[in-house]
Design a protein around this motif. Structure first.
Motif, mmCIF file in Angstrom:
data_model
loop_
_atom_site.group_PDB
_atom_site.id
_atom_site.type_symbol
_atom_site.label_atom_id
_atom_site.label_comp_id
_atom_site.label_asym_id
_atom_site.label_seq_id
_atom_site.Cartn_x
_atom_site.Cartn_y
_atom_site.Cartn_z
ATOM 1 N N VAL A 14 0.816 -1.213 0.000
ATOM 2 C CA VAL A 14 0.000 0.000 0.000
ATOM 3 C C VAL A 14 0.855 1.271 0.000
ATOM 4 N N SER A 35 0.894 5.636 -1.784
ATOM 5 C CA SER A 35 -0.446 5.963 -2.264
ATOM 6 C C SER A 35 -0.604 7.482 -2.292
ATOM 7 N N ARG A 77 -5.329 4.455 -1.420
ATOM 8 C CA ARG A 77 -5.239 3.518 -0.300
ATOM 9 C C ARG A 77 -6.569 3.527 0.440
ATOM 10 N N TRP A 131 -5.295 -1.421 -1.545
ATOM 11 C CA TRP A 131 -5.128 -0.288 -2.467
ATOM 12 C C TRP A 131 -5.654 -0.636 -3.847
#
Lengths: 538, 374
Positions: B115, B118, B184, B216
């Motif tokens: 993730v 982001s 995210r 994500w």
């Protein structure tokens, strides 16, 4: 207290060899055959109870929109259908088979612990009745799924503590049954029956017994924690008090994954018993079958979190559980290959037990394939909690465990009753079941892949066609099972009238000790152990 | 007989509804629109073909045997019962296949887990039975409920799902995201466990109460993507869909501006006509109350109290306002309702013929006295 116990002088064993008269025979019986019959009949009754719940589910899902039931009741139906089928039908049916067959297969006069045997059956009845009584309670039966996940399950109404206590009763019953089976197998085999000469049904049950003893206390512990969370202000599964709802899922599936193997390992055992007889060949790879069963049992303890790939595990956890789960394919593959090799170059005939066993091998393998697909964690991010999963586990339970139970019924009924079942109706039952079970469950693969979540009472229009087809298959399958009920009753009452021989099936006496006994089997058998044992099965 | 009729009715309806706004049904997993979902689709196809191949080999052998090695054809049974070479081969080949599968699968798991970097974050909270979205970067916050048409179609006895576009897969306020940005998501839940799934994004993630999960996505193409809650979360689990609308950046910026402006508007406390109060009240009822108290106000005996002829509903107004705002141990507090919404809702539940109540009064937004000040 202990003084009272010491007074208890017990020397009034009667030596009457026939059963007690009337209804009392069934209530107080300690005879393994009677208790086996009780288990099997109870399981058959519960199969129809759980089946009617499935009919309600399929009726509601017949078309989009809410037609028959309230969504809450629908959820109760999916929950109760699973609990009744798992704990009321499939598990007791296999315990019933174990009771009937294990002593006869190993040359023992009875189970090792006959009184406990009686108690474990009646506790089962008590547990299932208590579970069923929740249907009539304020707030309805449990509706949080058979997994009983908190916090949702804590929203159950008055039924909640009853559901928990029924799990306790069922757990005690299962543990006692397992102890009994293990004690019987380890202590009461005929002298010639070494471990590596035992029929595979006995082997699979020995391993299943250990699984049950290991997992039932875990489940009982988990539901007890639910109980204290609800009534005694503990916070095992409540984040507000420092607990974690996902902890429950870990505990549950540590029980739940071996639990599904409890339902499939004895299935493997029966299939390995029936196929060689009708292929007129020894089982291929006896020892690899034993080792594969043991490996599957071991693996079942270390793969539980593959039921929870989307729960938010660390990367390492995802990877570990993915790899461990993929490994299960290897011993399971060995079994399927062995059954195929057993049929290869045999001299096969296709009586009803063989037909059900062949359908089991094929359709269980289909369920195994989808299982392999789901073991791939990233792909499971799509499959998880959809109808794809529903299709998967129903393939491994209905045309696998349930079909093999049917096969076992057809295979041993002539031995138990001394009467032959009606082969034509048996084959009709087989074909109706096999065709309809596929109409019922195969389209559910498509539904899941197309995006239909499981456990929903209503669905988007694009899922309508396959749901309708699936429901039609469900109704046919449900109705076809009445044929089985008819056959069982008919066979008990005399069947075709044809006198069956002791071995019933051609050369069966080479495959198992039970076929060396008279048909119907006398009330007491192997009061002295047999000197010679058949070896065709190994 | 009834079943047959239903079957025909169903088929006719199906035929007539083909031109409606519905997704086509499919047989296979959807490829999805993101890179991740495509990787997952490829993995799915790979493992599917491996299974098909093994299936053909095993079942082919078995059915050859069933056809040829039968007693009725006079085939004599061979008596072999083991062959170490064969057994080693059929243990090793599956192992190799599994290793070959594990490599791309591992890559995909790692990809899904990453993730980092982001560009924006959205907090998703699952609630019984709707989703609550919060844009952590700009403060936009709203609830996303099943749309009214679906709500009525599944709750009313005479509801017709086939007439509703995107039946059960439509919401009142969709989640709007920009294309070509790494987004995210953080997931949590307010009551029980829910799970957020939009198949075209390629994954689902559980929303656990008291804990945070992350995932994500990166949507390359503008469009509308639909999904549902996939973790059983109680009575209306089947009725909390997800709609994601991906927009080009300028459209998205305009949406953010408009939504923020609307969110910051002060509540309009001017008096409403009775018709307005009743119609607004009806839609508030569908959104907030109907899941428990039912579309006709009957509640569910033993679980949820009826509103029809309830003294609490038809009695004095002030305690009723306080009751709705504060909630009870069983009923959530509806302090989130603005004064105009609450006034409309109360007027509706006291007077709606469909709930069987007719007190004959009304209450205006100005008359709402707060029990809690945020």
């Amino acid at each position: 207290m202990s003084a009272v116990v010491a007074e208890h002088d017990d020397h009034h064993d009667d030596h009457d060899h026939g059963p007690a008269k009337g209804i009392l025979r069934w209530i107080i019986t300690t005879n393994h055959k009677d208790i086996g019959t009780l288990y099997l009949l109870f399981a058959l009754a519960m199969f129809f109870v759980g089946g009617s719940m499935a009919m309600i589910i399929r009726a509601e899902l017949f078309e989009p929109g809410m037609q028959f039931v309230d969504p809450q009741f629908f959820n109760s139906m999916t929950t109760m259908h699973a609990l009744v089928m798992v704990f009321g039908a499939v598990m007791p049916a296999f315990v019933g088979l174990a009771n009937w067959m294990i002593p006869m297969m190993i040359g023992a006069p009875d189970m090792a612990l006959p009184r406990m045997n009686n108690m474990s059956f009646w506790l089962l009845v008590a547990g299932v009745l208590m579970l069923a009584s929740t249907l009539f309670m304020e707030g309805g039966a449990p509706a949080g799924g058979w997994t009983l996940y908190p916090p949702l399950v804590l929203q159950t109404g008055k039924a909640f503590p009853f559901a928990v206590f029924s799990v306790h009763l069922l757990g005690i019953s299962s543990i006692m049954g397992a102890i009994n089976i293990i004690a019987t197998i380890l202590n009461m085999r005929a002298p010639a029956m070494t471990l590596m000469k035992m029929p595979l049904f006995v082997w699979t049950w020995l391993i299943t017994g250990f699984l049950l003893i290991a997992i039932m206390p875990v489940f009982a512990g988990a539901v007890t924690m639910l109980l204290t969370d609800k009534f005694f202000h503990t916070s095992f599964f409540d984040a507000a008090g420092g607990g974690d709802p996902v902890l429950y899922q870990h505990i549950f599936w540590f029980f739940g994954h071996p639990e599904v193997y409890v339902m499939i390992l004895p299935t493997f055992g029966v299939a390995s018993t029936i196929i060689p007889v009708f292929a007129r060949k020894p089982l291929f790879g006896y020892s690899s079958m034993v080792y594969a069963t043991a490996s599957i049992a071991f693996l079942s303890f270390i793969v539980w979190a593959h039921h929870m790939f989307t729960v938010g595990m660390p990367l390492a956890g995802e990877l570990y559980f993915m790899y461990a789960t993929m490994l299960i394919a290897i011993p399971t593959g060995v079994k399927v290959f062995n059954w195929t090799a057993t049929m290869w170059k045999g001299s096969m005939t296709f009586e009803t037990p063989m037909l059900f066993s062949i359908a089991f091998v094929v359709l269980f393998t289909l369920g195994g394939f989808t299982g392999l697909m789901m073991s791939i964690a990233p792909v499971d991010f799509q499959y998880h909690d959809t109808y794809f999963i529903v299709a998967h586990f129903h393939y491994t339970l209905v045309p696998a465990s349930v079909f093999i139970l049917m096969a076992a019924g057809y295979y041993w009924l002539p031995k138990w009753t001394g009467h032959m079942y009606n082969e034509k109706i048996g084959q009709l039952h087989f074909w109706l079941s096999t065709v309809s079970v596929n109409i019922l469950f195969f389209p559910q693969h498509f539904l899941g892949l197309a995006g239909m979540p499981r456990r929903i009472p209503d669905y988007a229009i694009q899922f309508a066609d396959w749901n309708m087809i699936s429901s039609i298959g469900g109704f046919i399958f449900g109705a076809s099972q009445l044929l089985f009920l008819y056959i069982v009753i008919d066979t008990i009452r005399g069947g075709t009238g044809e006198k069956v021989t002791d071995e019933v099936w051609e050369d069966a006496h080479k495959h198992g000790l039970e076929w060396t006994l008279p048909s119907p089997v006398p009330y007491h058998t192997f009061t002295t152990p047999p000197a010679v044992i058949p070896t065709e099965h190994i | 007989m009834k079943k047959t009729k239903q079957l025909f009715a169903g088929l006719t309806l199906l035929a007539s509804s083909q031109q409606g706004a519905q997704a086509d049904y499919t047989l296979n997993l959807m490829e999805g629109i993101t890179k991740v979902s495509n990787h997952i689709y490829d993995l799915h196809m790979l493992i599917l073909w491996i299974c098909v191949f093994i299936g053909i080999a095993v079942f082919g052998t078995m059915f050859y045997s069933i056809f040829h090695h039968r007693k009725s054809k006079g085939h004599k049974a061979a008596q072999f019962h083991e062959n170490t070479t064969v057994e080693i081969i059929w243990t090793i080949i599956p192992t190799l296949i599994l290793v070959a599968m594990a490599i791309p699968a591992t890559k995909a798991v790692i990809e899904l887990d990453d993730v980092q970097d982001s560009e924006m974050s959205i907090k998703v909270t699952g609630k019984q039975w709707y989703w609550d979205y919060q844009y952590l970067d700009n403060g936009i916050k709203f609830e996303s409920h099943l749309d009214e048409a679906s709500e009525k179609a599944h709750r009313l006895a005479n509801g017709n799902p086939h007439s509703v576009p995107h039946y059960l897969l439509n919401v009142d306020k969709p989640l709007v995201v920009p294309v070509n940005k790494k987004i995210r998501f953080v997931f949590t839940a307010a009551d029980v466990i829910h799970s957020w799934w939009v198949p075209e994004l390629g994954w689902k993630k559980d929303a656990n109460p008291g804990f945070i999960n992350e995932a994500w996505t990166y949507v390359p193409k503008a469009g509308t993507y639909r999904g549902q809650c996939t973790e059983l979360c109680g009575r209306d689990h089947g009725f909390m869909p997800i709609v994601v609308i991906a927009m080009e950046q300028p459209d998205y910026d305009a949406w953010v501006k408009k939504t923020l402006a609307k969110q910051q508007e002060a509540v309009d406390l001017s008096d409403l006509s009775r018709e307005d109060l009743m119609s607004k009240g009806a839609s508030m009822y569908l959104k907030n109350c109907v899941a428990c108290h039912q579309i006709n106000g009957s509640g569910i005996t033993g679980t949820y109290p009826a509103l029809t002829a309830s003294l609490r509903v038809t009695g004095p107004i002030d305690p009723l306002i306080g009751f709705i705002q504060a909630g009870t141990s069983r009923m959530p507090a509806f302090s989130k309702l603005k004064d105009d919404e609450l006034a409309a809702l109360i007027t509706y539940i006291r007077n709606a013929p469909e709930l069987g109540n007719s007190v004959g009064d009304e209450i205006q937004p100005k008359a709402i006295t707060p029990v809690y000040d945020d």
